[in-house]
Design a protein around this motif. Structure first.
Motif, PDB file in Angstrom:
ATOM      1  N   MET A   1      47.566   8.787   6.324  1.00 21.46           N
ATOM      2  CA  MET A   1      46.474   9.540   5.723  1.00 21.46           C
ATOM      3  C   MET A   1      46.995  10.295   4.508  1.00 21.46           C
ATOM      4  O   MET A   1      48.094  10.852   4.515  1.00 21.46           O
ATOM      5  N   ALA A   2      46.205  10.338   3.473  1.00 27.45           N
ATOM      6  CA  ALA A   2      46.582  10.996   2.227  1.00 27.45           C
ATOM      7  C   ALA A   2      46.578  12.513   2.395  1.00 27.45           C
ATOM      8  O   ALA A   2      45.766  13.066   3.129  1.00 27.45           O
ATOM      9  N   ASP A   3      47.485  13.171   1.694  1.00 24.07           N
ATOM     10  CA  ASP A   3      47.540  14.633   1.701  1.00 24.07           C
ATOM     11  C   ASP A   3      46.540  15.146   0.670  1.00 24.07           C
ATOM     12  O   ASP A   3      46.714  14.945  -0.528  1.00 24.07           O
ATOM     13  N   LEU A   4      45.493  15.792   1.155  1.00 32.57           N
ATOM     14  CA  LEU A   4      44.445  16.294   0.265  1.00 32.57           C
ATOM     15  C   LEU A   4      44.578  17.793   0.000  1.00 32.57           C
ATOM     16  O   LEU A   4      43.658  18.408  -0.540  1.00 32.57           O
ATOM     17  N   THR A   5      45.735  18.365   0.351  1.00 34.26           N
ATOM     18  CA  THR A   5      45.976  19.775   0.077  1.00 34.26           C
ATOM     19  C   THR A   5      45.873  20.011  -1.425  1.00 34.26           C
ATOM     20  O   THR A   5      46.484  19.309  -2.221  1.00 34.26           O
ATOM     21  N   GLY A   6      45.092  20.982  -1.802  1.00 36.82           N
ATOM     22  CA  GLY A   6      44.923  21.301  -3.216  1.00 36.82           C
ATOM     23  C   GLY A   6      43.821  20.527  -3.901  1.00 36.82           C
ATOM     24  O   GLY A   6      43.615  20.680  -5.105  1.00 36.82           O
ATOM     25  N   ALA A   7      43.102  19.699  -3.153  1.00 38.73           N
ATOM     26  CA  ALA A   7      42.001  18.935  -3.757  1.00 38.73           C
ATOM     27  C   ALA A   7      40.936  19.884  -4.289  1.00 38.73           C
ATOM     28  O   ALA A   7      40.526  20.823  -3.622  1.00 38.73           O
ATOM     29  N   CYS A  22      24.609  13.076  -1.793  1.00 33.51           N
ATOM     30  CA  CYS A  22      25.524  13.592  -2.797  1.00 33.51           C
ATOM     31  C   CYS A  22      26.944  13.152  -2.499  1.00 33.51           C
ATOM     32  O   CYS A  22      27.355  13.065  -1.349  1.00 33.51           O
ATOM     33  N   VAL A  23      27.680  12.915  -3.553  1.00 37.61           N
ATOM     34  CA  VAL A  23      29.071  12.523  -3.440  1.00 37.61           C
ATOM     35  C   VAL A  23      29.916  13.561  -4.165  1.00 37.61           C
ATOM     36  O   VAL A  23      29.549  14.028  -5.232  1.00 37.61           O
ATOM     37  N   GLU A  24      31.041  13.927  -3.547  1.00 31.64           N
ATOM     38  CA  GLU A  24      31.993  14.816  -4.187  1.00 31.64           C
ATOM     39  C   GLU A  24      33.272  14.038  -4.461  1.00 31.64           C
ATOM     40  O   GLU A  24      33.672  13.193  -3.668  1.00 31.64           O
ATOM     41  N   VAL A  25      33.888  14.342  -5.591  1.00 28.47           N
ATOM     42  CA  VAL A  25      35.097  13.660  -6.015  1.00 28.47           C
ATOM     43  C   VAL A  25      36.182  14.692  -6.280  1.00 28.47           C
ATOM     44  O   VAL A  25      35.910  15.743  -6.857  1.00 28.47           O
ATOM     45  N   ALA A  26      37.388  14.395  -5.851  1.00 23.57           N
ATOM     46  CA  ALA A  26      38.560  15.201  -6.205  1.00 23.57           C
ATOM     47  C   ALA A  26      39.505  14.278  -6.964  1.00 23.57           C
ATOM     48  O   ALA A  26      40.065  13.349  -6.384  1.00 23.57           O
ATOM     49  N   ASP A  27      39.625  14.513  -8.265  1.00 22.37           N
ATOM     50  CA  ASP A  27      40.484  13.648  -9.075  1.00 22.37           C
ATOM     51  C   ASP A  27      41.646  14.411  -9.698  1.00 22.37           C
ATOM     52  O   ASP A  27      42.210  13.994 -10.690  1.00 22.37           O
ATOM     53  N   ASN A  28      41.989  15.541  -9.083  1.00 25.68           N
ATOM     54  CA  ASN A  28      43.088  16.354  -9.594  1.00 25.68           C
ATOM     55  C   ASN A  28      44.417  16.114  -8.870  1.00 25.68           C
ATOM     56  O   ASN A  28      45.405  16.758  -9.191  1.00 25.68           O
ATOM     57  N   LEU A  29      44.431  15.211  -7.916  1.00 23.63           N
ATOM     58  CA  LEU A  29      45.646  14.954  -7.147  1.00 23.63           C
ATOM     59  C   LEU A  29      46.451  13.832  -7.802  1.00 23.63           C
ATOM     60  O   LEU A  29      45.878  12.829  -8.232  1.00 23.63           O
ATOM     61  N   GLY A  31      48.094  10.562  -8.551  1.00 26.89           N
ATOM     62  CA  GLY A  31      48.049   9.205  -8.027  1.00 26.89           C
ATOM     63  C   GLY A  31      46.961   8.914  -7.028  1.00 26.89           C
ATOM     64  O   GLY A  31      47.017   7.908  -6.326  1.00 26.89           O
ATOM     65  N   LEU A  32      45.946   9.778  -6.962  1.00 24.38           N
ATOM     66  CA  LEU A  32      44.925   9.644  -5.924  1.00 24.38           C
ATOM     67  C   LEU A  32      43.586  10.191  -6.401  1.00 24.38           C
ATOM     68  O   LEU A  32      43.524  11.231  -7.051  1.00 24.38           O
ATOM     69  N   VAL A  33      42.514   9.489  -6.077  1.00 22.56           N
ATOM     70  CA  VAL A  33      41.154   9.993  -6.258  1.00 22.56           C
ATOM     71  C   VAL A  33      40.500   9.949  -4.885  1.00 22.56           C
ATOM     72  O   VAL A  33      40.511   8.920  -4.216  1.00 22.56           O
ATOM     73  N   PHE A  48      41.290   6.333  -3.384  1.00 25.32           N
ATOM     74  CA  PHE A  48      41.487   5.236  -4.326  1.00 25.32           C
ATOM     75  C   PHE A  48      42.647   5.575  -5.253  1.00 25.32           C
ATOM     76  O   PHE A  48      42.916   6.745  -5.501  1.00 25.32           O
ATOM     77  N   THR A  49      43.264   4.554  -5.808  1.00 24.79           N
ATOM     78  CA  THR A  49      44.194   4.809  -6.902  1.00 24.79           C
ATOM     79  C   THR A  49      43.343   5.150  -8.123  1.00 24.79           C
ATOM     80  O   THR A  49      42.173   4.733  -8.209  1.00 24.79           O
ATOM     81  N   PRO A  50      43.886   5.881  -9.081  1.00 28.61           N
ATOM     82  CA  PRO A  50      43.102   6.166 -10.292  1.00 28.61           C
ATOM     83  C   PRO A  50      42.642   4.895 -11.004  1.00 28.61           C
ATOM     84  O   PRO A  50      41.524   4.850 -11.523  1.00 28.61           O
ATOM     85  N   THR A  51      43.456   3.851 -10.987  1.00 31.06           N
ATOM     86  CA  THR A  51      43.066   2.588 -11.626  1.00 31.06           C
ATOM     87  C   THR A  51      41.883   1.942 -10.906  1.00 31.06           C
ATOM     88  O   THR A  51      40.934   1.483 -11.552  1.00 31.06           O
ATOM     89  N   ALA A  52      41.936   1.916  -9.581  1.00 30.95           N
ATOM     90  CA  ALA A  52      40.833   1.338  -8.807  1.00 30.95           C
ATOM     91  C   ALA A  52      39.557   2.153  -9.010  1.00 30.95           C
ATOM     92  O   ALA A  52      38.462   1.591  -9.144  1.00 30.95           O
ATOM     93  N   TRP A  53      39.678   3.471  -9.037  1.00 29.55           N
ATOM     94  CA  TRP A  53      38.510   4.333  -9.236  1.00 29.55           C
ATOM     95  C   TRP A  53      37.900   4.097 -10.616  1.00 29.55           C
ATOM     96  O   TRP A  53      36.687   3.972 -10.753  1.00 29.55           O
ATOM     97  N   ALA A  54      38.734   4.009 -11.636  1.00 30.06           N
ATOM     98  CA  ALA A  54      38.233   3.761 -12.988  1.00 30.06           C
ATOM     99  C   ALA A  54      37.524   2.411 -13.061  1.00 30.06           C
ATOM    100  O   ALA A  54      36.477   2.283 -13.707  1.00 30.06           O
ATOM    101  N   SER A  55      38.060   1.408 -12.384  1.00 29.78           N
ATOM    102  CA  SER A  55      37.408   0.089 -12.347  1.00 29.78           C
ATOM    103  C   SER A  55      36.053   0.170 -11.658  1.00 29.78           C
ATOM    104  O   SER A  55      35.083  -0.438 -12.113  1.00 29.78           O
TER     105      SER A  55
END
Length: 64
Positions: A1-7, A22-29, A31-33, A48-55
């Protein structure tokens, strides 16, 4: 499981203001969205990886 501390979660710009779906996004971590349902903030999170999310975002913009 991904560490979402600080999201830092933000509501999607496409989410309505009527309390509906509604959808919430955390893109400040690094290598991870992370994406979650704003009505269930303790529920499951998709990551998601940032690349996969951008796609994904690009594909939705062009209607795929």
């Amino acid at each position: 499981m991904a560490d979402l501390t600080g999201a830092k979660w933000r509501k999607s710009t496409r989410s309505g203001s009527n309390g509906g779906d509604c959808v919430e996004v955390a893109d400040n971590l690094p290598g991870l969205v992370a994406v979650r349902d704003s009505k269930d903030s303790a529920g499951p999170v998709l990551t998601f990886t940032p690349t996969a999310w951008a796609s994904f975002i690009q594909a939705t913009k062009i209607g795929h």
